[in-house]
Design a protein around this motif. Sequence first.
Motif, mmCIF file in Angstrom:
data_model
loop_
_atom_site.group_PDB
_atom_site.id
_atom_site.type_symbol
_atom_site.label_atom_id
_atom_site.label_comp_id
_atom_site.label_asym_id
_atom_site.label_seq_id
_atom_site.Cartn_x
_atom_site.Cartn_y
_atom_site.Cartn_z
ATOM 1 N N ARG A 1 -6.335 1.358 -6.039
ATOM 2 C CA ARG A 1 -5.502 1.784 -7.237
ATOM 3 C C ARG A 1 -6.070 2.955 -7.929
ATOM 4 N NH1 ARG A 1 -0.610 0.614 -8.305
ATOM 5 N NH2 ARG A 1 -0.664 0.081 -10.406
ATOM 6 N N LEU A 2 -5.767 4.067 -7.299
ATOM 7 C CA LEU A 2 -6.384 5.242 -7.659
ATOM 8 C C LEU A 2 -5.456 6.020 -8.627
ATOM 9 C CD1 LEU A 2 -7.174 6.234 -3.914
ATOM 10 C CD2 LEU A 2 -8.794 5.326 -5.620
ATOM 11 N N TRP A 3 -6.018 6.867 -9.165
ATOM 12 C CA TRP A 3 -5.065 7.695 -10.479
ATOM 13 C C TRP A 3 -5.394 9.186 -10.311
ATOM 14 C CZ3 TRP A 3 -3.591 4.680 -15.461
ATOM 15 C CH2 TRP A 3 -2.727 5.585 -15.977
ATOM 16 N N PRO A 4 -5.106 10.016 -9.504
ATOM 17 C CA PRO A 4 -5.247 11.362 -9.543
ATOM 18 C C PRO A 4 -4.400 12.031 -10.525
ATOM 19 C CG PRO A 4 -3.607 10.857 -7.717
ATOM 20 C CD PRO A 4 -4.323 9.454 -8.111
ATOM 21 N N PRO A 5 -4.941 13.150 -10.790
ATOM 22 C CA PRO A 5 -4.047 13.887 -12.007
ATOM 23 C C PRO A 5 -2.642 14.261 -11.583
ATOM 24 C CG PRO A 5 -6.430 14.747 -12.122
ATOM 25 C CD PRO A 5 -6.193 13.877 -10.625
ATOM 26 N N THR A 6 -2.426 14.584 -10.187
ATOM 27 C CA THR A 6 -1.250 14.742 -9.828
ATOM 28 C C THR A 6 -0.247 13.742 -9.433
ATOM 29 O OG1 THR A 6 -1.975 16.917 -8.754
ATOM 30 C CG2 THR A 6 -0.047 15.945 -7.820
ATOM 31 N N GLN A 7 0.826 13.730 -10.185
ATOM 32 C CA GLN A 7 1.947 12.583 -9.673
ATOM 33 C C GLN A 7 2.381 12.787 -8.424
ATOM 34 O OE1 GLN A 7 6.142 11.867 -11.573
ATOM 35 N NE2 GLN A 7 4.792 11.386 -12.951
ATOM 36 N N VAL A 8 2.797 11.837 -7.804
ATOM 37 C CA VAL A 8 3.224 11.682 -6.366
ATOM 38 C C VAL A 8 4.640 11.221 -6.396
ATOM 39 C CG1 VAL A 8 3.265 11.227 -4.046
ATOM 40 C CG2 VAL A 8 1.262 12.015 -5.044
ATOM 41 N N LEU A 9 5.778 12.049 -5.876
ATOM 42 C CA LEU A 9 7.133 11.348 -5.838
ATOM 43 C C LEU A 9 7.435 11.316 -4.257
ATOM 44 C CD1 LEU A 9 9.983 10.290 -6.651
ATOM 45 C CD2 LEU A 9 10.403 12.556 -6.911
ATOM 46 N N VAL A 10 7.437 10.041 -3.602
ATOM 47 C CA VAL A 10 8.120 9.995 -2.272
ATOM 48 C C VAL A 10 9.633 9.722 -2.091
ATOM 49 C CG1 VAL A 10 7.772 8.874 -0.123
ATOM 50 C CG2 VAL A 10 5.621 9.220 -1.542
ATOM 51 N N ILE A 11 10.483 10.624 -1.603
ATOM 52 C CA ILE A 11 11.776 10.225 -1.422
ATOM 53 C C ILE A 11 11.999 9.934 -0.049
ATOM 54 C CG2 ILE A 11 13.982 11.726 -1.384
ATOM 55 C CD1 ILE A 11 12.737 13.554 -3.396
ATOM 56 N N GLN A 12 12.347 8.665 0.196
ATOM 57 C CA GLN A 12 12.439 7.905 1.546
ATOM 58 C C GLN A 12 14.081 8.008 1.930
ATOM 59 O OE1 GLN A 12 11.770 3.658 2.036
ATOM 60 N NE2 GLN A 12 10.011 4.376 3.075
ATOM 61 N N HIS A 13 14.158 8.632 3.175
ATOM 62 C CA HIS A 13 15.708 8.144 3.637
ATOM 63 C C HIS A 13 15.741 6.799 3.880
ATOM 64 C CE1 HIS A 13 19.001 8.527 6.549
ATOM 65 N NE2 HIS A 13 19.153 9.601 6.151
ATOM 66 N N PRO A 14 17.007 6.301 3.550
ATOM 67 C CA PRO A 14 17.261 4.957 3.606
ATOM 68 C C PRO A 14 17.016 4.251 4.836
ATOM 69 C CG PRO A 14 19.049 6.062 2.332
ATOM 70 C CD PRO A 14 18.016 7.270 2.702
ATOM 71 N N ASP A 15 17.069 5.116 5.975
ATOM 72 C CA ASP A 15 16.965 4.327 7.371
ATOM 73 C C ASP A 15 15.368 4.173 7.654
ATOM 74 O OD1 ASP A 15 19.404 4.935 7.923
ATOM 75 O OD2 ASP A 15 19.421 6.767 9.062
ATOM 76 N N GLU A 16 14.548 4.868 6.781
ATOM 77 C CA GLU A 16 13.094 4.390 7.031
ATOM 78 C C GLU A 16 12.643 3.367 6.336
ATOM 79 O OE1 GLU A 16 11.129 6.351 8.992
ATOM 80 O OE2 GLU A 16 12.962 7.256 9.609
ATOM 81 N N ALA A 17 13.630 2.655 5.317
ATOM 82 C CA ALA A 17 12.944 1.773 4.627
ATOM 83 C C ALA A 17 12.671 0.425 5.207
ATOM 84 C CB ALA A 17 14.030 1.311 3.354
ATOM 85 N N SER A 18 13.198 0.023 6.386
ATOM 86 C CA SER A 18 13.118 -1.064 7.209
ATOM 87 C C SER A 18 12.096 -0.928 8.330
ATOM 88 C CB SER A 18 14.335 -1.747 7.466
ATOM 89 O OG SER A 18 15.144 -1.013 8.381
ATOM 90 N N HIS A 19 11.477 0.236 8.416
ATOM 91 C CA HIS A 19 10.762 0.830 9.636
ATOM 92 C C HIS A 19 9.503 -0.097 9.757
ATOM 93 C CE1 HIS A 19 8.732 3.173 12.787
ATOM 94 N NE2 HIS A 19 9.829 3.409 13.334
ATOM 95 N N ALA A 20 9.202 -0.605 10.746
ATOM 96 C CA ALA A 20 7.771 -1.711 11.052
ATOM 97 C C ALA A 20 6.757 -1.015 10.601
ATOM 98 C CB ALA A 20 7.865 -2.256 12.217
ATOM 99 N N LEU A 21 6.498 0.214 10.833
ATOM 100 C CA LEU A 21 5.232 1.046 10.473
ATOM 101 C C LEU A 21 5.358 2.220 9.566
ATOM 102 C CD1 LEU A 21 4.122 1.583 14.409
ATOM 103 C CD2 LEU A 21 3.524 -0.496 12.580
#
Length: 213
Positions: A29-49
Amino acid sequence: MSANPSVGRVRCPVCARPQAQCLCSLIPRLWPPTQVLVIQHPDEASHALNTARLLVPGLVNAHLLVTENLQEHPAWIRRLQDPQWRNELLFPGERAQVLAPAPADVRPRRLVLLDGTWRKARKLVYLNPVLQTMAQVCLPDGLVSRYRLRKVPQPGALSTIEAGAEALAVLHPGFDKHALLAPFEALIEGQIRAMGQARYLQNYGAGPDRAGE
């Protein structure tokens, strides 16, 4: 055999791994000063890896947005256009500047990562004008992916969690990228053990074109 065929396929709601292979104990649970937003393509949501599901829980100030069209999320469009923030898109291209700390800029910083194949990542940019207008940054040359279950499509191509870890290490010297990458390392090692070294060498000499997993 269990009477319920779904038993054994129940997945952890955080890391999305099967419960017997849950990696949450390794997620920091790290808290760097920079906020990160990951925009994930819906096709990736169920990818096993998929590694975005390991990156985001490891950062207190990170967000995962599963969408192809940001018009469905107007609040995020407003945030990405807010001049009081230094918003940057981590994506290679002709106009991308090598990522570097910005000590003279007192604005809070937000880094946007795209999670998907290169084709889908480019489509996310094409479909969302707000991403096209953002400052574009890239990682320094010479980085090598440890995602040994995929053959990288080009030198310097990293999985999503690797890209996030390396970016934060550049922005904040001393950031513990190794703690952030611990569940990813365990995921890869576990997959290789499960398939056996011989099968691993046979099957993963090549891999698909992926910008992030």
